[in-house]
Scaffold this active site. Structure first.
Site, PDB file in Angstrom:
ATOM      1  CB  ALA A 187      -0.755   0.310   0.987  1.00  0.00           C
ATOM      2  CG  ASN A 188       3.967   2.190   3.216  1.00  0.00           C
ATOM      3  OD1 ASN A 188       2.264   2.468   3.709  1.00  0.00           O
ATOM      4  ND2 ASN A 188       4.503   1.272   4.528  1.00  0.00           N
TER       5      ASN A 188
ATOM      6  CG  LEU B 232      23.849   1.391  -0.621  1.00  0.00           C
ATOM      7  CD1 LEU B 232      24.794   2.122  -0.708  1.00  0.00           C
ATOM      8  CD2 LEU B 232      23.874   0.187   0.400  1.00  0.00           C
TER       9      LEU B 232
ATOM     10  CG  ASP C 108       6.770   0.100   1.962  1.00  0.00           C
ATOM     11  OD1 ASP C 108       8.099  -0.397   1.372  1.00  0.00           O
ATOM     12  OD2 ASP C 108       7.578  -0.015   3.045  1.00  0.00           O
TER      13      ASP C 108
ATOM     14  N   GLY D  54       5.839   8.652  10.224  1.00  0.00           N
ATOM     15  CA  GLY D  54       5.108   7.852   9.568  1.00  0.00           C
ATOM     16  C   GLY D  54       4.947   7.606   8.399  1.00  0.00           C
TER      17      GLY D  54
HETATM   18  O1  RIB Z   1       7.556  -0.890   5.167  1.00  0.00           O
HETATM   19  C1  RIB Z   1       6.955   0.080   6.445  1.00  0.00           C
HETATM   20  C2  RIB Z   1       5.649  -0.506   6.331  1.00  0.00           C
HETATM   21  O2  RIB Z   1       6.597  -2.470   6.593  1.00  0.00           O
HETATM   22  C3  RIB Z   1       4.379  -0.626   7.143  1.00  0.00           C
HETATM   23  O3  RIB Z   1       4.053   0.204   6.972  1.00  0.00           O
HETATM   24  C4  RIB Z   1       4.395  -1.996   7.980  1.00  0.00           C
HETATM   25  O4  RIB Z   1       3.163  -1.533   7.876  1.00  0.00           O
HETATM   26  C5  RIB Z   1       5.208  -2.985   7.818  1.00  0.00           C
HETATM   27  O5  RIB Z   1       4.415  -3.552   6.175  1.00  0.00           O
END
Ligand code: RIB
Length: 298
Positions: free
Chosen positions: A47-48, A220, A252, A287
């Protein structure tokens, strides 16, 4: 690896609800400490990455699973608010995935994930939902959903001639068939060491790229990234100096931005530079998704 670009960016992956405690330092075994703050937010590596791609203006489709519960409904609504197509998100009798996250004052994080519904994404479901998406240009996956779903998604992506990007996180071994169907592998240092049995270096990244005939980008953190491709010069990218607040989800941000870069036809090194900029920006705020820059911010 040179394929038509500009289609949808598809993310096959996890959706979690993150419960984060900020603290001066994490407790040792048997120790109780006070945290400094608590927050609940939307997360999950998949999702991220999807949200990062959407914030940069991509046409993003998501394939995943949430529980048939309030958290699942809220997580789907969050993706939709970012303009992400969630018709590939199924509902499961198993509860929505959650992550328990500790973030120390220096921005370092520790994460425990309970995958819940993410673990119910099966191979047939992933392939079938992916097959309904017209002209995907990039298919991105991580390892918070079952590897069978990733394998099937990448096999389907191959049929659509989409570029495949695997972020092998959390660190785990990856079956040879999945590596064979991967165009770009994006591990961090720990994940690279587990995959290859070697410490990160430009030569090690290049050797892995040659062996699997795929691009390899090792992220890195504050030191930037290594970009290696078979038969090409390896590039070392540095990251801008920033004040680190929270490193959670920075990897992410890199993956989502890199996927958008490739999808929009950027050279891979330029796409990786975009990834480094987004990851570096993300660590300056608390966050995950809430810390990501938009195209305008950049
Ligand atoms: O990479 C960070 C994510 O790892 C977080 O949002 C958590 O949900 C895990 O999936």
């Amino acid at each position: 690896m040179e394929r038509p670009a500009h289609g949808a960016t598809v993310v096959v992956g996890s959706i979690n609800v993150d419960q984060t405690v900020d603290c001066d330092r994490v407790p040792q075994e048997g120790e109780t400490l006070f945290g400094t703050s608590f927050s609940q937010s939307f997360g999950g590596k998949g999702a991220n990455q999807a949200v990062m791609a959407a914030l940069l203006g991509a046409d993003v489709r998501f394939v995943g699973q949430v529980g048939d519960d309030d958290l699942g409904a809220a997580a789907i609504a969050n993706l939709q608010q970012h303009g992400i197509d969630t018709s590939g998100v199924g509902r499961s009798e198993v509860a929505t995935g959650v992550a328990s996250i500790w973030v120390e004052a220096n921005g370092a994080n520790r994460i425990l994930v309970v995958p819940g519904a993410n673990g119910t994404l099966d191979a047939d479901g992933a392939a079938q939902r992916l097959s309904t998406i017209p002209s995907p240009s990039v298919v991105v996956a991580q390892l918070e959903v079952p590897i069978g779903a990733v394998r099937a998604a990448f096999a389907q992506a191959r049929q659509s001639r989409a570029i495949t990007i695997l972020n092998p996180a959390p660190a785990s071994e990856v079956p040879e068939q999945v590596l064979a169907d991967t165009d770009w592998l994006i591990p961090n240092e720990t994940e690279f060491a587990i995959l290859t049995g070697e410490e990160v270096s430009q030569d090690a990244a290049r050797n892995f790229a040659e062996r699997w005939e795929c691009g390899v980008i090792v992220t890195l953190g504050a030191d930037g990234a290594i970009v290696a491709e078979p038969g090409k010069d390896t590039t070392r990218l540095s990251a801008p100096p920033v004040e680190v607040v929270d490193t959670t989800g920075a990897g992410d941000a890199f993956v989502g931005a890199f996927a958008v870069g490739l999808s929009s036809g950027l050279h891979p090194v330029a796409a990786a530079e975009l990834g480094v900029r987004c990851g570096s920006s993300a660590v300056t705020k608390h966050g995950t998704q809430s810390s990501y820059p938009t195209a305008d911010d950049l």
